[in-house]
Design a protein around this motif. Sequence first.
Motif, PDB file in Angstrom:
ATOM      1  N   GLU A 165       1.270   4.260  -2.775  1.00 48.33           N
ATOM      2  CA  GLU A 165       1.137   5.673  -2.421  1.00 48.33           C
ATOM      3  C   GLU A 165       2.367   6.467  -2.856  1.00 48.33           C
ATOM      4  N   LEU A 166       3.567   5.877  -2.646  1.00 47.86           N
ATOM      5  CA  LEU A 166       4.795   6.560  -3.041  1.00 47.86           C
ATOM      6  C   LEU A 166       4.872   6.745  -4.558  1.00 47.86           C
TER       7      LEU A 166
ATOM      8  N   ARG B 153       0.828  -1.202   0.000  1.00 45.95           N
ATOM      9  CA  ARG B 153       0.000   0.000   0.000  1.00 45.95           C
ATOM     10  C   ARG B 153       0.867   1.258   0.000  1.00 45.95           C
ATOM     11  N   ARG B 154       1.922   1.253   0.844  1.00 43.63           N
ATOM     12  CA  ARG B 154       2.823   2.405   0.898  1.00 43.63           C
ATOM     13  C   ARG B 154       3.573   2.578  -0.421  1.00 43.63           C
TER      14      ARG B 154
ATOM     15  N   ALA C 143       2.346   6.971  -6.575  1.00 39.65           N
ATOM     16  CA  ALA C 143       1.365   8.000  -6.939  1.00 39.65           C
ATOM     17  C   ALA C 143       1.907   9.390  -6.617  1.00 39.65           C
ATOM     18  N   GLN C 144       2.602   9.503  -5.469  1.00 37.66           N
ATOM     19  CA  GLN C 144       3.168  10.795  -5.079  1.00 37.66           C
ATOM     20  C   GLN C 144       4.264  11.227  -6.052  1.00 37.66           C
TER      21      GLN C 144
END
Length: 205
Positions: A157-158, A153-154, A160-161
Amino acid sequence: MAPQYSFPILSNHEIIACLAELDIPLEEADLLKPAADTLYRAYEAIVCLLVGISRDKMYEPNLEAVDVLEFPELYEEAIGNMKFHRYLFELMECCGVPDFSLRDLMKPEYSRTRRNISAVINFAKFREEKVAEFEETKEKEEGEARRHEELLRRNVELKAQIKRIQEANEAGKPDAEALAAEVEEWRQKHAAKKLEYEAGLERKQ
């Protein structure tokens, strides 16, 4: 020479104490002078506990078998007893007592009953240990799975960031290029002014 078994033969006190922990009702007098009806109930409780089946389910008649009988109601109890016997004999085999017989139920003897119950208790303890090990392993695996999911999940997110930052940089690139052009234009004008100023000084000299 006394026969050798794969399990320890427990004392009367140990047997009664262990059965009490398993919620199986049996008094020391029942062990010393075993009676068929008392042991029958104890063995029923043992089967229900270790096989993982309720008494009602164990004695539930087999509908397919009952349908072929002319008067099925006459055989329901017998069929239930047969199921119990099958479960019990299979369990005792697993416990390391392959010679368990109907005589142990109908005409129980102290020495064999003590041996049989010792085998059951040994099996129950072994099963409990293995279940505890399985639960511990399962808990560890579930914890690792949760950590793996969190890392995934992280990671998403990374990514996407990073994508948002790259898109922002791409969107801001024309402004940066325009600013650079202005700076270059100002530099050229400044250089021209400087040259003009230096030329004027030379003319004055």
